[in-house]
Design a protein around this motif. Structure first.
Motif, mmCIF file in Angstrom:
data_model
loop_
_atom_site.group_PDB
_atom_site.id
_atom_site.type_symbol
_atom_site.label_atom_id
_atom_site.label_comp_id
_atom_site.label_asym_id
_atom_site.label_seq_id
_atom_site.Cartn_x
_atom_site.Cartn_y
_atom_site.Cartn_z
ATOM 1 N N TYR A 185 23.940 20.385 97.033
ATOM 2 C CA TYR A 185 25.358 20.639 97.283
ATOM 3 C C TYR A 185 25.568 21.935 98.059
ATOM 4 N N ASP A 186 24.873 22.999 97.698
ATOM 5 C CA ASP A 186 25.075 24.284 98.377
ATOM 6 C C ASP A 186 24.747 24.189 99.859
ATOM 7 N N LEU A 187 23.690 23.472 100.183
ATOM 8 C CA LEU A 187 23.323 23.302 101.591
ATOM 9 C C LEU A 187 24.364 22.451 102.315
ATOM 10 N N LEU A 188 24.804 21.376 101.669
ATOM 11 C CA LEU A 188 25.807 20.502 102.281
ATOM 12 C C LEU A 188 27.108 21.258 102.533
ATOM 13 N N ILE A 189 27.577 22.039 101.551
ATOM 14 C CA ILE A 189 28.858 22.739 101.717
ATOM 15 C C ILE A 189 28.734 23.829 102.779
ATOM 16 N N THR A 190 27.544 24.408 102.937
ATOM 17 C CA THR A 190 27.338 25.391 104.008
ATOM 18 C C THR A 190 27.495 24.719 105.365
ATOM 19 N N GLY A 191 26.907 23.529 105.505
ATOM 20 C CA GLY A 191 27.071 22.786 106.755
ATOM 21 C C GLY A 191 28.509 22.411 107.017
ATOM 22 N N VAL A 192 29.229 22.023 105.982
ATOM 23 C CA VAL A 192 30.644 21.664 106.120
ATOM 24 C C VAL A 192 31.458 22.843 106.660
ATOM 25 N N ILE A 193 31.247 24.027 106.094
ATOM 26 C CA ILE A 193 32.063 25.186 106.475
ATOM 27 C C ILE A 193 31.698 25.731 107.850
ATOM 28 N N LEU A 194 30.429 25.557 108.252
ATOM 29 C CA LEU A 194 29.972 26.149 109.513
ATOM 30 C C LEU A 194 29.908 25.159 110.685
ATOM 31 N N HIS A 195 29.994 23.849 110.433
ATOM 32 C CA HIS A 195 29.674 22.893 111.500
ATOM 33 C C HIS A 195 30.598 23.001 112.707
ATOM 34 N N ASP A 196 31.872 23.301 112.492
ATOM 35 C CA ASP A 196 32.839 23.399 113.600
ATOM 36 C C ASP A 196 33.267 24.842 113.859
ATOM 37 N N LEU A 197 32.483 25.793 113.388
ATOM 38 C CA LEU A 197 32.862 27.203 113.517
ATOM 39 C C LEU A 197 33.148 27.584 114.965
ATOM 40 N N GLY A 198 32.374 27.056 115.896
ATOM 41 C CA GLY A 198 32.541 27.415 117.303
ATOM 42 C C GLY A 198 33.864 26.995 117.904
ATOM 43 N N LYS A 199 34.607 26.108 117.232
ATOM 44 C CA LYS A 199 35.883 25.660 117.780
ATOM 45 C C LYS A 199 36.929 26.763 117.823
ATOM 46 N N ILE A 200 36.736 27.801 117.026
ATOM 47 C CA ILE A 200 37.735 28.882 117.050
ATOM 48 C C ILE A 200 37.725 29.605 118.389
ATOM 49 N N TYR A 201 36.619 29.499 119.143
ATOM 50 C CA TYR A 201 36.546 30.077 120.489
ATOM 51 C C TYR A 201 36.487 29.007 121.578
ATOM 52 N N GLU A 202 36.168 27.784 121.223
ATOM 53 C CA GLU A 202 36.115 26.709 122.217
ATOM 54 C C GLU A 202 37.506 26.354 122.723
#
Length: 371
Positions: A185-202
């Motif tokens: 779960y910890d690994l999955l939730i890390t991916g969830v929170i970070l997967h679209d992080l770059g969109k804040i600058y895209e």
């Protein structure tokens, strides 16, 4: 507050209101005269608009992403509202309240941020928790994360859409991890929170939604990888093998090479992240397609290229309103057809004849029995 909004406009309504200009094209009529083709928007949707006359007076009055005050009439074209503009002028920013023109999450931004931070606080793996806190403690990232849309137009395309999408995925991830005992779960939730992080600058989202230069050149996956790498440099004890797993989830979350991911998901958490992300984006895309569709008649929306289908307006299908059964307008009405000539009553089968025999008699293949 502006009034009326796009979703309040009715056919044959004379309107004087304000919009954000989403697009502006100068076109030519068949006779050579110029006209304006516009898409206007507010927080409730967008509106096709045309200005046919006196165009030369306003050609340079406004541009895309400007606010304009317009006066005109709402008509119906191809089963959708279209505005014919009579007058238009550019508005100064001091005249507008930005929240009237940009779609935004119905949830409170501060409430969503608190919920996200609570999810991070509950992560038990100290390395993954430290990475997530390093990212979200960055003031610029935090400000943008709360504000950014999740996409330019396909799904969660509204202010606060990114964090709303991520929180929805967090809920799905929690349920899925409980269902599949092999999921970390910890690994999955890390991916969830970070997967679209770059969109804040895209994406640009100060005046309408568009791609930034960096977004056009690099894209959100590469931007997100760079951002995570910068935070990991300050975490020298972060396990290199776990770092590769986190990076792989960011790189592979689109699921296929043809969808923009340089790698396909290659372990369970990465595969689950892709499918949950795809599910949530498609469910939101269909919700928005149905809610924002401007078709005035019928039970189906226009075709959605992202979903590769039209969507059924289930409420209208199950509860057809008077418009669905209304008589045609004068312009559409056709002359009533003449009543058909009275037909001879159908011939009844003769007594003792079967239905097959009767049909053969009618076709002349049998002779009737003598009485």
């Amino acid at each position: 507050m502006k009034s009326p909004y796009v979703n309040e406009l009715k056919p044959n309504q004379l309107v004087e209101t304000s919009f954000l200009v989403q697009s502006k094209e100068i076109r030519q009529k068949k006779g050579g005269e110029l006209y304006l083709s516009l898409f206007l928007a507010d927080r409730t949707g967008e509106l096709d608009a045309k200005m046919w006359d006196n165009v030369s007076d306003v050609l340079n009055e406004f541009e895309r992403d400007d606010f304009v005050k317009v006066k005109g009439i709402i008509q119906v074209f191809h089963n959708k509202p279209q505005m014919t503009i009579h007058k238009v002028r550019r508005m100064d920013e001091s005249e507008v309240q930005f929240s009237d023109y940009f779609p935004s999450s119905k949830r409170d931004a501060g409430e969503m941020w608190s919920e996200l931070r609570g999810i991070v606080a509950a992560v038990s793996n100290p390395h993954l928790k430290g990475l997530l806190e390093a990212v979200l403690d960055d003031e610029d990232i935090a400000r943008r994360y709360r504000l950014a849309p999740a996409a330019k137009q396909i799904h969660h395309a509204f202010l606060g859409g990114l964090i709303e999408h991520v929180l929805s995925l967090c809920g799905l991830a929690k349920s899925a991890a409980a269902h599949y005992p092999n999921i970390d779960y910890d690994l999955l939730i890390t991916g969830v929170i970070l997967h679209d992080l770059g969109k804040i600058y895209e994406l640009n989202y100060e005046r309408g939604f568009s791609y930034s230069n960096e977004g056009q050149l690099i894209g959100h996956i590469s931007i997100g990888m760079r951002m995570v790498g910068e935070k990991l440099r300050a975490l020298p004890d972060f396990p290199p093998l776990v770092r590769s797993l986190v990076e792989h989830m960011i790189l592979s979350h689109h699921g296929k090479l043809e969808f923009g991911s340089p790698k396909v998901p290659q372990f369970p958490e990465a595969l689950l992240l892709h499918y949950l992300d795809d599910l949530d984006s498609k469910m939101e895309a269909m919700r928005a397609q149905i809610e924002n569709d401007r078709q005035l008649e019928g039970c189906f929306t226009t075709y959605n290229s992202a979903l590769e289908r039209a969507a059924l307006k289930k409420d209208r299908y199950l509860n057809p309103g008077p418009a669905a059964n209304a008589a045609p307008t004068t312009a559409d009405a056709k002359p009533a057809a003449a009543p058909p000539a009275l037909a001879a009553p159908p011939r009844q089968p003769a007594a003792g004849n079967s239905l097959m025999a009767e049909k053969m008699l009618q076709a002349g293949l049998l002779r009737p029995k003598a009485n």
